[in-house]
Design a protein around this motif. Sequence first.
Motif, PDB file in Angstrom:
ATOM      1  N   LEU A   1      -5.240  -3.856   0.260  1.00 60.54           N
ATOM      2  CA  LEU A   1      -4.601  -2.700  -0.345  1.00 60.54           C
ATOM      3  C   LEU A   1      -3.412  -2.307   0.517  1.00 60.54           C
ATOM      4  O   LEU A   1      -3.394  -2.572   1.726  1.00 60.54           O
ATOM      5  N   ARG A   2      -2.429  -1.662  -0.115  1.00 65.00           N
ATOM      6  CA  ARG A   2      -1.347  -1.067   0.647  1.00 65.00           C
ATOM      7  C   ARG A   2      -1.291   0.419   0.323  1.00 65.00           C
ATOM      8  O   ARG A   2      -1.058   0.802  -0.839  1.00 65.00           O
ATOM      9  N   LEU A   3      -1.500   1.224   1.338  1.00 67.45           N
ATOM     10  CA  LEU A   3      -1.423   2.670   1.178  1.00 67.45           C
ATOM     11  C   LEU A   3       0.001   3.136   1.474  1.00 67.45           C
ATOM     12  O   LEU A   3       0.687   2.568   2.327  1.00 67.45           O
ATOM     13  N   THR A   4       0.400   4.173   0.764  1.00 69.58           N
ATOM     14  CA  THR A   4       1.728   4.744   0.937  1.00 69.58           C
ATOM     15  C   THR A   4       1.610   6.217   1.284  1.00 69.58           C
ATOM     16  O   THR A   4       0.818   6.943   0.668  1.00 69.58           O
ATOM     17  N   CYS A   5       2.381   6.651   2.241  1.00 68.36           N
ATOM     18  CA  CYS A   5       2.476   8.062   2.606  1.00 68.36           C
ATOM     19  C   CYS A   5       3.933   8.464   2.444  1.00 68.36           C
ATOM     20  O   CYS A   5       4.794   7.999   3.198  1.00 68.36           O
ATOM     21  N   ALA A   6       4.197   9.295   1.466  1.00 68.95           N
ATOM     22  CA  ALA A   6       5.563   9.717   1.172  1.00 68.95           C
ATOM     23  C   ALA A   6       5.783  11.169   1.581  1.00 68.95           C
ATOM     24  O   ALA A   6       4.843  11.967   1.597  1.00 68.95           O
ATOM     25  N   ALA A   7       7.031  11.471   1.888  1.00 69.71           N
ATOM     26  CA  ALA A   7       7.412  12.835   2.250  1.00 69.71           C
ATOM     27  C   ALA A   7       8.463  13.321   1.260  1.00 69.71           C
ATOM     28  O   ALA A   7       9.649  13.405   1.589  1.00 69.71           O
TER      29      ALA A   7
ATOM     30  N   ILE B   1       8.952   7.039   3.847  1.00 71.43           N
ATOM     31  CA  ILE B   1       7.632   6.501   3.524  1.00 71.43           C
ATOM     32  C   ILE B   1       7.053   5.789   4.736  1.00 71.43           C
ATOM     33  O   ILE B   1       7.776   5.114   5.482  1.00 71.43           O
ATOM     34  N   VAL B   2       5.756   5.930   4.900  1.00 65.85           N
ATOM     35  CA  VAL B   2       4.994   5.140   5.865  1.00 65.85           C
ATOM     36  C   VAL B   2       3.949   4.355   5.091  1.00 65.85           C
ATOM     37  O   VAL B   2       3.298   4.907   4.191  1.00 65.85           O
ATOM     38  N   TYR B   3       3.807   3.092   5.424  1.00 64.02           N
ATOM     39  CA  TYR B   3       2.851   2.218   4.750  1.00 64.02           C
ATOM     40  C   TYR B   3       1.699   1.869   5.689  1.00 64.02           C
ATOM     41  O   TYR B   3       1.852   1.802   6.902  1.00 64.02           O
ATOM     42  N   LEU B   4       0.551   1.598   5.078  1.00 65.28           N
ATOM     43  CA  LEU B   4      -0.561   1.007   5.799  1.00 65.28           C
ATOM     44  C   LEU B   4      -1.046  -0.170   4.975  1.00 65.28           C
ATOM     45  O   LEU B   4      -1.659   0.005   3.918  1.00 65.28           O
TER      46      LEU B   4
END
Length: 116
Positions: free
Chosen positions: A18-24, A82-85
């Motif tokens: 999976l790829r998680l996304t953290c957006a601001a 964006i930061v991805y995991l």
Amino acid sequence: QLRLVESGGGLVQPGGSLRLTCAAPGSITSTFSPYSMFWYRQAPGKQRELVASISSGRGDSREYADSVKGRFSISRDNSRKIVYLRMNDLKPEDTAVYSCSNGESWGQGTQVTVSS
């Protein structure tokens, strides 16, 4: 304070990715890039765990919990705020709510469930 929004969680089989996304959303690059960013997770009945971190700016420094080293990868795109995991070879023990933070603000979290 930044507003952070996570997405990308879901149900995946063991061994999956999976790829998680953290957006601001609403932020601009100059207010996003100075922050180091962090991914945490919390499983039911367990304490919150720091999974990965990435330094401010270009993100040259990255650190991982021992439990995810070699499987997870954190990255950032300051132009998109964006930061991805990226999570590979997922295991049932990775099941948790994953949240991002800049040390001041938190997102609402996204559920990751690893199960066959």
